[in-house]
Design a protein around this motif. Structure first.
Motif, PDB file in Angstrom:
ATOM      1  N   ILE A  90       0.902  -1.185   0.019  1.00  0.00           N
ATOM      2  CA  ILE A  90      -0.041   0.020   0.000  1.00  0.00           C
ATOM      3  C   ILE A  90       0.880   1.230   0.231  1.00  0.00           C
ATOM      4  O   ILE A  90       0.456   2.237  -0.715  1.00  0.00           O
ATOM      5  N   HIS A  91       1.906   1.368   0.913  1.00  0.00           N
ATOM      6  CA  HIS A  91       2.775   2.389   0.924  1.00  0.00           C
ATOM      7  C   HIS A  91       3.355   2.424  -0.510  1.00  0.00           C
ATOM      8  O   HIS A  91       3.354   3.692  -1.076  1.00  0.00           O
ATOM      9  N   MET A  92       3.937   1.471  -1.077  1.00  0.00           N
ATOM     10  CA  MET A  92       4.486   1.633  -2.609  1.00  0.00           C
ATOM     11  C   MET A  92       3.762   1.997  -3.499  1.00  0.00           C
ATOM     12  O   MET A  92       4.094   2.821  -4.295  1.00  0.00           O
ATOM     13  N   GLY A  93       2.434   1.634  -3.372  1.00  0.00           N
ATOM     14  CA  GLY A  93       1.280   2.126  -4.383  1.00  0.00           C
ATOM     15  C   GLY A  93       1.087   3.436  -4.215  1.00  0.00           C
ATOM     16  O   GLY A  93       0.999   4.436  -5.022  1.00  0.00           O
ATOM     17  N   CYS A  94       0.960   3.869  -2.739  1.00  0.00           N
ATOM     18  CA  CYS A  94       0.605   5.278  -2.793  1.00  0.00           C
ATOM     19  C   CYS A  94       1.783   6.284  -3.320  1.00  0.00           C
ATOM     20  O   CYS A  94       1.485   7.437  -3.877  1.00  0.00           O
ATOM     21  N   TYR A 102      -8.192   0.657  -5.746  1.00  0.00           N
ATOM     22  CA  TYR A 102      -7.446  -0.110  -7.020  1.00  0.00           C
ATOM     23  C   TYR A 102      -6.128  -1.017  -6.071  1.00  0.00           C
ATOM     24  O   TYR A 102      -6.044  -2.252  -6.447  1.00  0.00           O
ATOM     25  N   LEU A 103      -5.717  -0.354  -5.200  1.00  0.00           N
ATOM     26  CA  LEU A 103      -4.600  -1.006  -4.690  1.00  0.00           C
ATOM     27  C   LEU A 103      -4.836  -2.349  -3.884  1.00  0.00           C
ATOM     28  O   LEU A 103      -4.488  -3.289  -3.765  1.00  0.00           O
ATOM     29  N   HIS A 104      -5.941  -2.152  -3.052  1.00  0.00           N
ATOM     30  CA  HIS A 104      -6.684  -3.244  -2.117  1.00  0.00           C
ATOM     31  C   HIS A 104      -6.903  -4.480  -3.114  1.00  0.00           C
ATOM     32  O   HIS A 104      -6.570  -5.720  -2.763  1.00  0.00           O
ATOM     33  N   LEU A 110      -2.546 -10.097  -6.523  1.00  0.00           N
ATOM     34  CA  LEU A 110      -1.232 -10.297  -6.639  1.00  0.00           C
ATOM     35  C   LEU A 110      -0.800 -11.482  -5.619  1.00  0.00           C
ATOM     36  O   LEU A 110       0.083 -12.371  -6.156  1.00  0.00           O
ATOM     37  N   HIS A 111      -1.215 -11.464  -4.458  1.00  0.00           N
ATOM     38  CA  HIS A 111      -1.163 -12.563  -3.534  1.00  0.00           C
ATOM     39  C   HIS A 111      -1.561 -13.769  -4.018  1.00  0.00           C
ATOM     40  O   HIS A 111      -0.929 -14.756  -3.823  1.00  0.00           O
ATOM     41  N   SER A 112      -2.793 -13.687  -4.595  1.00  0.00           N
ATOM     42  CA  SER A 112      -3.263 -14.910  -5.080  1.00  0.00           C
ATOM     43  C   SER A 112      -2.359 -15.626  -6.126  1.00  0.00           C
ATOM     44  O   SER A 112      -2.087 -16.819  -6.468  1.00  0.00           O
ATOM     45  N   LEU A 113      -1.944 -14.732  -7.057  1.00  0.00           N
ATOM     46  CA  LEU A 113      -1.048 -15.024  -8.272  1.00  0.00           C
ATOM     47  C   LEU A 113       0.165 -15.655  -7.813  1.00  0.00           C
ATOM     48  O   LEU A 113       0.598 -16.559  -8.250  1.00  0.00           O
ATOM     49  N   PHE A 114       0.869 -15.231  -6.819  1.00  0.00           N
ATOM     50  CA  PHE A 114       2.280 -15.878  -6.414  1.00  0.00           C
ATOM     51  C   PHE A 114       1.788 -16.762  -5.194  1.00  0.00           C
ATOM     52  O   PHE A 114       2.923 -17.047  -4.605  1.00  0.00           O
ATOM     53  N   LEU A 141       2.795  -3.605  -9.529  1.00  0.00           N
ATOM     54  CA  LEU A 141       1.535  -2.857  -8.968  1.00  0.00           C
ATOM     55  C   LEU A 141       0.883  -2.064 -10.040  1.00  0.00           C
ATOM     56  O   LEU A 141      -0.469  -2.263 -10.160  1.00  0.00           O
ATOM     57  N   SER A 142       1.700  -1.206 -10.557  1.00  0.00           N
ATOM     58  CA  SER A 142       0.971  -0.363 -11.429  1.00  0.00           C
ATOM     59  C   SER A 142       0.766  -0.807 -12.834  1.00  0.00           C
ATOM     60  O   SER A 142       0.704  -0.027 -13.635  1.00  0.00           O
ATOM     61  N   ARG A 143       0.873  -1.947 -13.238  1.00  0.00           N
ATOM     62  CA  ARG A 143       0.816  -2.460 -14.657  1.00  0.00           C
ATOM     63  C   ARG A 143       1.693  -2.127 -15.508  1.00  0.00           C
ATOM     64  O   ARG A 143       1.434  -1.184 -16.457  1.00  0.00           O
TER      65      ARG A 143
END
Ligand SMILES: Nc1ncnc2c1ncn2[C@@H]1O[C@H](COP(=O)(O)OP(=O)(O)OP(=O)(O)O)[C@@H](O)[C@H]1O
Length: 279
Positions: A90-94, A102-104, A110-114, A141-143
């Motif tokens: 969340i910090h990195m995304g902000c 969007y971040l949540h 991404l957690h599910s993907l990995f 995160l930001s595609r």
């Protein structure tokens, strides 16, 4: 094919040490470029110049002004934080200007993907493999349009490496341009378009098959009796093998691959994955 970044006659010096000497490189959109080189040869420096994070001493980095690429970067070192993976992302995304909603959603995805569970565990208790996954997550995160990965597979076991590679395969399908520095090019064979080695401050482009031992296949399998893994590592045609988390991977010459697969199955082993790009 249009280029996403061009480096023209770039030299990079640290004090008196010349790390890159008048190198030029054009990276085309959608391409996956692998960077090889010994420790200290200048791969990280090159990746940082491609990303525009450090300036060359002389020469130019050119990007199309009307189409500035969105860049994702996975550095080779990733500190152990007191944050949970979710808090950190969340910090990195902000910082990247992404919206909380969007971040949540993206962090969950991404957690599910990995295959990393969302939890309250601070990242300082994470294994190297878990940290690498979070490091990779922050980079996408930001595609991004251009993804720069500095040794993404280092310290990962075979199954985590495969998860990482299939995530990269998906990104490649979506048209993301990817640059990866690595010491394990064979693992990345199925997504590789180009291979460049950094050596003596210069760049050398390879024929892909030169690096991949002409038609070598990657076989990943599981043995209940781990002594069989040792036994098969000296099987004719096996170039190299490694075992982690009860999975064993073999690089094997293509003409010995069928025999190896048959003998593994006859010995009671299970084949988990085969990459036979050389066929
Ligand atoms: N900020 C810096 N100041 C001075 N020297 C540096 C700096 N960054 C890198 N170097 C030196 O430049 C050379 C190339 O370093 P770089 O990290 O780019 O290599 P690398 O190929 O990525 O190595 P590794 O595989 O070990 O990560 C090394 O000799 C390194 O010590």
């Amino acid at each position: 094919m249009s280029s996403i970044v061009e480096l023209n006659n770039i030299t990079k010096r640290y004090s008196n040490k010349v790390v890159l000497s008048t190198i030029s490189l054009t990276i085309n959109q959608g391409q996956t470029l692998i960077l090889l080189g010994t420790n200290g040869s200048g791969k990280s420096t090159l990746i940082r110049i491609i990303g525009g994070f450090i300036h060359p001493t002389t020469g130019h980095r050119i990007v199309n002004n009307s189409q500035q690429p969105k860049i994702g970067f996975m550095p080779d070192r990733f500190p152990k934080h007191k944050f949970t993976s979710q808090e950190y992302l969340i910090h990195m995304g902000c910082i990247q200007g992404l919206k909380k909603d969007y971040l949540h959603q993206r962090i969950k995805e991404l957690h599910s993907l990995f295959h990393l569970q969302l939890s309250d565990q601070p990242m300082r208790y994470f294994s190297k493999g878990m940290l690498q996954k979070v490091n990779m997550m922050q980079s996408i995160l930001s595609r991004p349009d251009l993804l720069l990965l500095d040794e993404p597979l280092s310290g990962l076991d075979v199954s985590s490496s495969l998860e990482m590679i299939s995530a990269l395969q998906e990104l490649k399908k979506q048209g993301v341009t990817i640059v990866i520095s690595t010491h394990e090019p064979a693992m990345l064979q199925r997504i590789t378009d180009r291979i460049v080695t950094v050596k003596d401050a210069s760049l050398f482009e390879h024929e892909e098959q030169q690096v991949f031992n002409e038609g070598a296949s990657l076989v990943i399998c599981r043995f209940k009796d781990m002594s069989l893994a040792n036994q098969f590592s000296s099987h004719i045609g096996v170039i190299s093998s490694s075992t982690a988390n009860s999975l064993t991977s073999f690089y094997v010459h293509e003409d010995s691959c069928d025999t190896l697969l048959l003998e593994i199955l006859q010995a009671g082993g299970s084949i988990i994955n085969i990459d036979r790009k050389g066929v």
